[in-house]
Write a protein that holds these residues in place. Structure first.
Motif, short mmCIF file in Angstrom:
data_model
loop_
_atom_site.label_atom_id
_atom_site.label_comp_id
_atom_site.label_asym_id
_atom_site.label_seq_id
_atom_site.Cartn_x
_atom_site.Cartn_y
_atom_site.Cartn_z
N MET A 123 0.81 -1.22 0.00
CA MET A 123 0.00 0.00 0.00
C MET A 123 0.85 1.27 0.00
SD MET A 123 -2.86 -1.51 0.01
CE MET A 123 -3.42 -3.18 0.36
N PHE A 124 2.15 1.14 -0.20
CA PHE A 124 3.04 2.29 -0.01
C PHE A 124 2.61 3.48 -0.86
CE2 PHE A 124 6.89 4.79 -0.75
CZ PHE A 124 7.36 4.93 0.54
N ASP A 125 2.25 3.25 -2.10
CA ASP A 125 1.92 4.37 -2.99
C ASP A 125 0.51 4.89 -2.76
OD1 ASP A 125 4.34 4.63 -4.60
OD2 ASP A 125 3.87 2.60 -5.23
N LEU A 126 -0.27 4.23 -1.89
CA LEU A 126 -1.58 4.75 -1.53
C LEU A 126 -1.55 5.52 -0.21
CD1 LEU A 126 -3.86 1.70 -2.46
CD2 LEU A 126 -3.39 3.76 -3.79
N ILE A 127 -0.42 5.51 0.48
CA ILE A 127 -0.29 6.29 1.71
C ILE A 127 -0.29 7.77 1.34
CG2 ILE A 127 1.17 6.77 3.71
CD1 ILE A 127 2.24 3.93 3.48
N ASP A 128 -1.13 8.56 1.99
CA ASP A 128 -1.38 9.93 1.54
C ASP A 128 -0.19 10.86 1.72
OD1 ASP A 128 -1.41 10.10 4.27
OD2 ASP A 128 -3.51 10.73 4.45
N ALA A 129 0.77 10.51 2.56
CA ALA A 129 1.98 11.33 2.73
C ALA A 129 3.07 10.44 3.31
CB ALA A 129 1.71 12.53 3.64
N LYS A 130 4.31 10.92 3.24
CA LYS A 130 5.43 10.09 3.69
C LYS A 130 6.32 10.82 4.71
CE LYS A 130 4.39 7.11 0.32
NZ LYS A 130 3.48 7.90 -0.48
N ASP A 131 6.02 12.09 5.01
CA ASP A 131 6.93 12.87 5.84
C ASP A 131 7.04 12.32 7.26
OD1 ASP A 131 4.27 13.53 6.08
OD2 ASP A 131 4.65 15.60 6.69
N GLN A 132 5.92 11.88 7.84
CA GLN A 132 5.98 11.33 9.21
C GLN A 132 6.68 9.97 9.22
OE1 GLN A 132 2.15 11.34 11.16
NE2 GLN A 132 1.62 13.38 10.37
N LEU A 133 6.50 9.19 8.19
CA LEU A 133 7.20 7.92 8.11
C LEU A 133 8.71 8.14 8.02
CD1 LEU A 133 4.99 5.74 5.74
CD2 LEU A 133 5.63 5.20 8.08
N ARG A 134 9.12 9.13 7.25
CA ARG A 134 10.55 9.42 7.15
C ARG A 134 11.08 9.98 8.47
NH1 ARG A 134 8.93 11.39 1.72
NH2 ARG A 134 9.51 9.74 0.26
N ALA A 135 10.18 10.63 9.24
CA ALA A 135 10.61 11.16 10.54
C ALA A 135 10.96 10.05 11.52
CB ALA A 135 9.53 12.07 11.11
N ILE A 136 10.33 8.88 11.37
CA ILE A 136 10.65 7.75 12.26
C ILE A 136 11.54 6.73 11.53
CG2 ILE A 136 8.52 8.05 13.58
CD1 ILE A 136 7.38 5.62 12.05
N TYR A 137 12.34 7.22 10.58
CA TYR A 137 13.24 6.35 9.82
C TYR A 137 14.16 5.56 10.76
CZ TYR A 137 16.55 5.00 6.12
OH TYR A 137 17.35 4.30 5.25
N GLY A 138 14.69 6.22 11.76
CA GLY A 138 15.60 5.56 12.69
C GLY A 138 14.91 4.45 13.47
N PHE A 139 13.64 4.70 13.84
CA PHE A 139 12.89 3.67 14.56
C PHE A 139 12.68 2.44 13.68
CE2 PHE A 139 8.85 1.74 15.88
CZ PHE A 139 9.12 1.49 17.22
N ILE A 140 12.33 2.67 12.42
CA ILE A 140 12.13 1.55 11.48
C ILE A 140 13.45 0.83 11.24
CG2 ILE A 140 11.41 0.95 9.13
CD1 ILE A 140 9.56 3.39 9.17
#
Length: 734
Positions: free
Chosen positions: A153-170
């Motif tokens: 579903m990655f390309d259906l996620i409405d934005a990516k900025d918060q996901l990139r903000a937790i890049y270190g956690f992932i």
């Protein structure tokens, strides 16, 4: 009579009344059906709302076994999810319920499998679910299933900025060996330059030493190296296996049906079915539409703060130049193939991260749709596949380079290709392959092509000869433009650049020329010296004969006898004329190389064997076309006198001169009739006299045989003398 009329009139009236009554009944029935349908729809919506409310309010510790309310509400959500899809709020509710494990871990898998969004997936829901991933006690299989869902579903996620903000956690999840391949894939999609840090590179290298050179680690490291080459000193192989596998997730095919029923555009990365069936529908062949990486609302906030301009908003080349360092790439890199401005961006800036992402998307599409089909799967949608490959070809011609993923695909596809499927497109892609080291060219190209060449028809042989000629032209052009004295970077593709020495490049070119010579020699025998095949072969040697002067490559390779003699004895004058031009250009190249050798000791030295081969060919052509000494000793074609006499050919030594040669015989007859119109008996030998021969040569030159003209003027010293004629041969000797 009147009674009969009254009875008839009454009957007609009754029939009309019955018809009106039937129409009224049908109208009432239709209204009832519509009302019933509307009632059921409202009930379904009410039950779906109640189901969502149940999963929102259910308390932690509620049992699952024997819980009829849970079963009823989950079945309702599953039904809506697989039929119409879940709206964003429903996705958030169900994802929160599944990942928080309020009713234990057993419902999680079932809930995740029905999470099919009708439009978009809220970013906040994904972020909360990732946080739950590190807190709740989900089984390993359920954790993997969740990460697969995020990737799908990655390309259906409405934005990516918060996901990139937790890049270190992932990133912390890469230490889990089971999750590592999927987390690396997710990190690959989220990575930006600011994400690359020394400790992350070190952690990936530690994992590599533990797990081995896994493709998913190498691909993530290769992306890190693109952004920060000073931090990644690891040597990344130029050609790797597909780093992130096409996992058989349970959502993709179902999501296609949901979005089609809703009338919405299917996301390109979601559309293809990845079922284990070997019959595929070429869904990858549709290029994605150029769309921003986020929705409009998020775009207006995050992009403005970072001063980024989505590529989809660029409408002209002037705007592209103005914002070229502030562009935000689209969510689907495949959409770049369908946008002229996007290709201008790639050509001007050579964005390595964009090329890396595009190569990954392209390699996935090509491998899925061409390498893994069966039972004629590609033939069922040949038009779509042809359009896709044509678009890929036009992109490569525009960029004047091949994609590394296309090369890797071709090397595998040639081993399973039948030579007929998409022949023009496959040969066109193959002609763009950059220089292959001589140690690998036989295994990657020559072995599969040789099998195809000798098992295919004449038209495939001609197409392959044209393809190999175009390939050689590309190689020589790259050399003449990008050659360096000490180190030759012969590939224009920054992702798979091959540092190859001049000697290595010469070896690759020589291997290619010799390979074509072998194919051509045997192919002409198999096809009975067909003039069409011979024409394509001579095209190739027109390129080969000028490699030194035209492309500055210190290499001269003569054609094999299996090509030279069929061209010399061809029945069409065009082939003989082209052979004469080729030999003329060989002489110019050899003479230039010899002059440079005399002037400088460091100049290119021609092998003595090359001069001997050239001199032999030239002497043979002069003795054949001019001196009528074709079958004499030392000419290379020696036949016994008994055999020649048995042929019943009078004056067989003159059979292949310019007057009697089968290719020029019609011109000799025409010239004789123009010269001596009143002669009743035709004597072609009269053309060989001093003045008529000169006129005959001028007559041939006037017919457009410029190659023959250059050859005669450069190799035959001939002039009209008072008492007869004088002639001789001028060759390049050493």
């Amino acid at each position: 009579m009147a009674a009969k009329l009254n009875v008839s009139g009454a009957s007609d009236s009754d029939q009309s009344s019955a018809s009106d009554q039937s129409a009224s009944n049908r109208s009432i029935s239709r209204s009832l059906r519509l009302l019933e349908k509307e009632r059921r729809k409202n009930e379904a919506e009410d039950s779906f709302s109640l189901a969502l409310k149940y999963f929102t309010e259910v308390k932690s510790g509620t049992p699952v076994v024997g819980n009829d309310d849970f079963e009823k509400n989950l079945v309702c959500v599953e039904k809506v999810g697989h039929s119409k899809g879940l709206h964003p709020e429903a996705v958030s509710t169900m994802l929160e319920f599944a990942m928080s494990c309020r009713m234990g871990t057993s419902p999680c898998t079932r809930v995740l499998k029905c999470l099919l969004p009708s439009s978009t997936v809220p970013q906040e829901a994904v972020v909360r679910a990732v946080v739950w991933l590190g807190i709740s006690k989900l089984s390993v299989s359920t954790q993997i299933l969740f990460v697969k869902w995020v990737l799908t579903m990655f390309d259906l996620i409405d934005a990516k900025d918060q996901l990139r903000a937790i890049y270190g956690f992932i990133f912390n999840f890469v230490t889990d060996e089971n999750l590592c391949p999927f987390i690396c894939h997710l990190l690959y999609l989220l990575t930006r330059k600011e994400s690359v840090r020394v400790f992350r590179v070190r952690k990936l290298l530690e994992l590599q030493s533990k797990l081995g050179r896994q493709p998913f680690l190498l691909h993530l490291l290769s992306l890190y190296k693109v952004f920060c080459p000073e931090l990644v000193t690891l040597s990344i192989p130029s050609r790797m296996k597909t780093g992130f596998k096409n996992h058989n997730s349970p959502w993709k095919s179902a999501l296609v049906g949901v979005q089609k029923r809703n009338g919405s555009q299917v996301a390109p990365s979601i559309g293809p079915s990845v079922s284990t069936s070997r019959k595929r529908k070429l869904a990858h062949m549709d290029l994605p539409a150029l769309a921003p990486a986020a929705n409009k609302q998020t775009l207006s906030e995050s992009s403005l703060s970072r001063k980024l301009v989505p590529l989809v908003q660029i409408q002209s080349f002037a705007q592209l130049l103005e914002n070229i360092h502030q562009l935000e790439l689209p969510a689907q890199m495949g959409s770049l193939l369908g946008s002229g401005l996007a290709l201008q961006y790639l050509d001007c800036l050579q964005d390595e991260s964009a090329l890396l992402r595009l190569n990954f998307w392209l390699g996935y599409a090509l491998h899925e749709e061409f390498l893994f089909f069966n039972d004629g799967g590609a033939n069922q949608n040949s038009e779509e596949a042809q359009q896709f490959l044509d678009k890929l070809l036009s992109t490569q011609h525009f960029l004047q380079e091949s994609f590394s993923s296309t090369e890797a695909f071709l090397y595998k596809f040639l081993n399973v290709w039948d030579g007929a499927l998409m022949r023009p497109q496959i040969l066109g892609l193959m002609s763009n392959i950059p220089v292959v080291p001589s140690s690998q060219i036989g295994r990657l190209l020559f072995e599969p092509l040789m099998q195809l060449f000798f098992t295919s028809n004449l038209f495939f042989k001609c197409g392959l000869m044209e393809c190999l000629n175009n390939m050689l032209l590309k190689w020589l052009t790259w050399h003449s433009v990008y050659a360096l004295e000490d180190d030759l970077d012969i590939s224009l593709n920054s992702q798979t650049s091959i540092n190859i020495t001049l000697s290595g490049f010469k070896n690759s070119v020589m291997e290619l020329v010799h390979f074509v010579g072998r194919l051509a020699s045997v192919g002409l025998q198999v096809e009975g010296c067909h003039s069409l095949l011979l024409s394509f072969i001579l095209d190739f040697y027109e390129t080969v004969c000028d490699m030194f002067l035209k492309y500055e490559l210190p290499l001269v390779v003569m054609p094999p006898p299996g090509v030279f003699y069929p061209a010399l004895f061809a029945t069409d004058p065009v082939s003989v004329d082209r052979l004469a031009y080729i030999m003329y250009r060989y002489k110019m190249n050899l003479a230039s190389a010899k002059n440079q050798e005399k002037q400088s000791e460091q100049a290119f030295h021609i092998n003595r064997q090359t001069f001997r081969e050239f001199n032999h060919y030239v002497v043979l052509m002069v003795n054949c076309l001019w001196n009528s000494k074709i079958f004499e000793s030392g000419m290379g074609i020696e036949l016994s006198n008994k055999l020649l006499l048995r042929s019943n050919v009078p004056n067989y030594t003159e059979s292949f001169d310019l007057v009697h040669h089968p290719a020029f015989l019609s011109y000799a007859v025409d010239f004789h009739q123009q010269c001596w119109p009143k002669r009743k008996n035709m004597d072609l030998n009269s053309i060989k006299q001093s003045k008529p021969r000169g006129w005959y040569l001028e007559f041939l030159f006037s017919q457009g045989f410029d190659g023959l003209k250059h050859f005669v003027e450069s190799n035959i010293s001939w002039q009209v003398a008072r008492g007869g004629q004088g002639e001789g041969v001028s060759t390049q000797t050493r």
